[in-house]
Design a protein around this motif. Structure first.
Motif, PDB file in Angstrom:
ATOM      1  N   ASP A   9      25.907  43.031  17.928  1.00  0.00           N
ATOM      2  CA  ASP A   9      25.734  42.123  19.071  1.00  0.00           C
ATOM      3  C   ASP A   9      25.836  42.880  20.390  1.00  0.00           C
ATOM      4  O   ASP A   9      25.340  42.410  21.420  1.00  0.00           O
ATOM      5  N   LEU A  10      26.479  44.036  20.361  1.00  0.00           N
ATOM      6  CA  LEU A  10      26.746  44.807  21.571  1.00  0.00           C
ATOM      7  C   LEU A  10      25.922  46.089  21.632  1.00  0.00           C
ATOM      8  O   LEU A  10      26.240  47.005  22.385  1.00  0.00           O
ATOM      9  N   SER A  11      24.852  46.144  20.841  1.00  0.00           N
ATOM     10  CA  SER A  11      24.054  47.362  20.751  1.00  0.00           C
ATOM     11  C   SER A  11      23.265  47.648  22.023  1.00  0.00           C
ATOM     12  O   SER A  11      22.858  48.778  22.269  1.00  0.00           O
ATOM     13  N   ASP A  12      23.035  46.641  22.843  1.00  0.00           N
ATOM     14  CA  ASP A  12      22.283  46.787  24.090  1.00  0.00           C
ATOM     15  C   ASP A  12      23.020  46.014  25.167  1.00  0.00           C
ATOM     16  O   ASP A  12      23.421  44.873  24.956  1.00  0.00           O
ATOM     17  N   GLN A  13      23.205  46.627  26.337  1.00  0.00           N
ATOM     18  CA  GLN A  13      23.969  45.945  27.389  1.00  0.00           C
ATOM     19  C   GLN A  13      23.264  44.692  27.886  1.00  0.00           C
ATOM     20  O   GLN A  13      23.901  43.810  28.476  1.00  0.00           O
ATOM     21  N   ASP A  14      21.960  44.567  27.654  1.00  0.00           N
ATOM     22  CA  ASP A  14      21.226  43.381  28.090  1.00  0.00           C
ATOM     23  C   ASP A  14      21.232  42.263  27.060  1.00  0.00           C
ATOM     24  O   ASP A  14      20.703  41.178  27.315  1.00  0.00           O
ATOM     25  N   ASN A  15      21.787  42.519  25.864  1.00  0.00           N
ATOM     26  CA  ASN A  15      21.913  41.441  24.884  1.00  0.00           C
ATOM     27  C   ASN A  15      22.734  40.308  25.475  1.00  0.00           C
ATOM     28  O   ASN A  15      23.603  40.531  26.332  1.00  0.00           O
ATOM     29  N   ARG A  16      22.483  39.082  25.005  1.00  0.00           N
ATOM     30  CA  ARG A  16      23.213  37.924  25.504  1.00  0.00           C
ATOM     31  C   ARG A  16      24.252  37.497  24.473  1.00  0.00           C
ATOM     32  O   ARG A  16      23.949  37.357  23.284  1.00  0.00           O
ATOM     33  N   VAL A  17      25.471  37.311  24.923  1.00  0.00           N
ATOM     34  CA  VAL A  17      26.563  36.849  24.062  1.00  0.00           C
ATOM     35  C   VAL A  17      27.240  35.674  24.759  1.00  0.00           C
ATOM     36  O   VAL A  17      27.175  35.536  25.986  1.00  0.00           O
ATOM     37  N   PRO A  18      27.919  34.806  24.018  1.00  0.00           N
ATOM     38  CA  PRO A  18      28.580  33.648  24.647  1.00  0.00           C
ATOM     39  C   PRO A  18      29.689  34.061  25.612  1.00  0.00           C
ATOM     40  O   PRO A  18      30.449  34.995  25.337  1.00  0.00           O
ATOM     41  N   VAL A  19      29.765  33.366  26.734  1.00  0.00           N
ATOM     42  CA  VAL A  19      30.857  33.599  27.679  1.00  0.00           C
ATOM     43  C   VAL A  19      32.197  33.346  27.002  1.00  0.00           C
ATOM     44  O   VAL A  19      33.194  34.027  27.274  1.00  0.00           O
ATOM     45  N   THR A  20      32.231  32.381  26.087  1.00  0.00           N
ATOM     46  CA  THR A  20      33.481  32.089  25.382  1.00  0.00           C
ATOM     47  C   THR A  20      33.960  33.290  24.563  1.00  0.00           C
ATOM     48  O   THR A  20      35.162  33.465  24.364  1.00  0.00           O
ATOM     49  N   ALA A  21      33.025  34.119  24.083  1.00  0.00           N
ATOM     50  CA  ALA A  21      33.407  35.322  23.338  1.00  0.00           C
ATOM     51  C   ALA A  21      34.119  36.311  24.265  1.00  0.00           C
ATOM     52  O   ALA A  21      35.113  36.943  23.884  1.00  0.00           O
ATOM     53  N   TYR A  22      33.614  36.442  25.491  1.00  0.00           N
ATOM     54  CA  TYR A  22      34.253  37.331  26.465  1.00  0.00           C
ATOM     55  C   TYR A  22      35.636  36.813  26.833  1.00  0.00           C
ATOM     56  O   TYR A  22      36.602  37.579  26.942  1.00  0.00           O
ATOM     57  N   GLN A  23      35.741  35.502  27.010  1.00  0.00           N
ATOM     58  CA  GLN A  23      37.039  34.906  27.332  1.00  0.00           C
ATOM     59  C   GLN A  23      38.038  35.132  26.187  1.00  0.00           C
ATOM     60  O   GLN A  23      39.214  35.418  26.429  1.00  0.00           O
ATOM     61  N   ALA A  24      37.550  35.003  24.956  1.00  0.00           N
ATOM     62  CA  ALA A  24      38.418  35.251  23.801  1.00  0.00           C
ATOM     63  C   ALA A  24      38.843  36.712  23.746  1.00  0.00           C
ATOM     64  O   ALA A  24      39.986  37.028  23.386  1.00  0.00           O
ATOM     65  N   LEU A  25      37.938  37.617  24.131  1.00  0.00           N
ATOM     66  CA  LEU A  25      38.271  39.042  24.151  1.00  0.00           C
ATOM     67  C   LEU A  25      39.355  39.326  25.186  1.00  0.00           C
ATOM     68  O   LEU A  25      40.281  40.104  24.931  1.00  0.00           O
ATOM     69  N   ILE A  26      39.257  38.686  26.345  1.00  0.00           N
ATOM     70  CA  ILE A  26      40.281  38.873  27.378  1.00  0.00           C
ATOM     71  C   ILE A  26      41.646  38.427  26.847  1.00  0.00           C
ATOM     72  O   ILE A  26      42.656  39.121  27.003  1.00  0.00           O
ATOM     73  N   GLY A  27      41.669  37.248  26.203  1.00  0.00           N
ATOM     74  CA  GLY A  27      42.923  36.763  25.647  1.00  0.00           C
ATOM     75  C   GLY A  27      43.483  37.693  24.582  1.00  0.00           C
ATOM     76  O   GLY A  27      44.690  37.969  24.557  1.00  0.00           O
ATOM     77  N   ALA A  28      42.602  38.213  23.726  1.00  0.00           N
ATOM     78  CA  ALA A  28      43.040  39.136  22.679  1.00  0.00           C
ATOM     79  C   ALA A  28      43.516  40.452  23.279  1.00  0.00           C
ATOM     80  O   ALA A  28      44.476  41.058  22.775  1.00  0.00           O
TER      81      ALA A  28
END
Length: 341
Positions: free
Chosen positions: A38-57
């Motif tokens: 999912d992170l193979s290209d910086q222009d790929n789109r991922v859910p904002v909720t995934a980023y928020q979960a990463l911050i919490g983790a």
């Protein structure tokens, strides 16, 4: 209302930063529900909720509530998004802010902005402010402090001999890591104000102050790439997004008719069913997921009670909402609301 998405480059950068500090990369990926591809290209789109979960983790793994702020101050925007390249090849501060507003959705989509630019360069009574109009509720302050930290760090790095930031006004109360603000931001900060704004040295809006010349070619290259990405986003209007836009105003009604939604979208029930099957989702799943996201928004904002949230989401009884919320999050609405506070 489709699920807000963002550029994978920001997730990758934070993931690398936290992993370099001893956190398990695999556990962080699991926490945010993403895979390496999912992170193979910086222009790929991922859910904002995934980023928020990463911050919490990341906070849990490091015990550092300022981890995102620290990462922002130590990283470079141009390594995460083409928008960073555009900003760095802009002609002036005003020009760069115009580009930020223009390409904001390439970095991250946000439903809190309705027909208004996020950033405004405001001159009043001899002072110059960068105002951030994004509404901030509860733990969202983490994103806001990172936003101002990005302005400060980019200018601090590019113009080390010139003063940029002078002071900050923020609407949120002092965070757990407030003692580190003087060292990290290096400007006075007022909490609990009526707006989120960064005061800067007026020299940055002077006609005599321009960024490094000779970047017109690079600016054109980067903006053409960004425009192509924006056009691609505009074409990615899914049937899910169209359904969410239809059912959101009637969410309080509880039971929603698939036949009615199909008619509103100008198609038969059979066609709508086929389109949903192509996207790998059901009507019930869209309804349930929208209730989940809106519940989190209502409870985080703390402007309505748990019972009122249940009504707004179309639950006939508060107990049914509590059971659904436990299924979504593993905790009660009250516990979630208190934690967000």
């Amino acid at each position: 209302m489709s699920q807000p998405m963002m550029a994978a480059g920001f997730v990758t950068a934070l993931l690398d930063y936290v992993s370099d500090r001893g956190a398990s990369r695999e556990q962080l990926l699991t926490a945010c529900g993403l895979k390496a591809e999912d992170l193979s290209d910086q222009d790929n789109r991922v859910p904002v909720t995934a980023y928020q979960a990463l911050i919490g983790a990341a906070i849990e793994a490091t015990g550092d509530t300022a981890i995102l702020l620290r990462h922002t101050l130590e990283s470079r925007l141009e390594t995460m998004s083409v928008v960073g390249q555009i900003v760095h090849s802009s002609a002036s501060l005003a020009h760069s802010i115009q580009q930020l507003n223009r390409y904001l959705h390439l970095m991250a989509e946000n439903e809190g902005l309705t027909g208004q630019d996020r950033f405004e360069l405001l001159e009043a009574v001899g002072e110059v402010w960068i105002v951030d109009h994004l509404p901030v509720f509860g733990p969202d302050y983490i994103g806001l402090e990172a936003s101002f930290a990005r302005f400060i760090s980019e200018f601090r790095r590019s113009f080390p001999d010139q003063t940029f930031a002078l002071e900050m006004d923020v609407t949120y109360p002092p965070p757990p890591h407030v003692a580190e603000y003087p060292d990290l931001f290096q400007v006075p900060v007022r909490f609990g104000t009526t707006r989120n704004a960064l005061r800067i040295d007026p020299v940055w809006i002077s006609e005599d102050t321009e960024f490094e010349p000779g970047n017109a070619y690079a600016f054109g290259v980067f903006t053409r790439h960004a425009d192509a990405l924006l056009a691609e986003l505009g074409r990615s209007d899914t049937i899910r997004a169209r359904i969410e836009a239809q059912i959101l105003p009637d969410l309080h009604a509880g039971s929603l008719s698939m036949d009615k939604v199909a008619r509103a979208l100008g198609m038969s029930r059979q066609t709508l069913y086929r389109r949903l099957k192509e996207e790998g989702v059901t009507f019930a799943e869209i309804h349930d997921d929208l209730r989940h996201r809106m519940a989190r928004d209502y409870l985080t904002a703390r402007k309505v009670s748990v019972n009122e949230t249940a009504y707004l989401l179309g639950f006939s009884e508060a107990s049914s909402f509590v059971r659904a919320f436990r299924r979504w999050t593993g905790q009660s609405p009250t516990a979630f609301r208190d934690r967000a506070a």
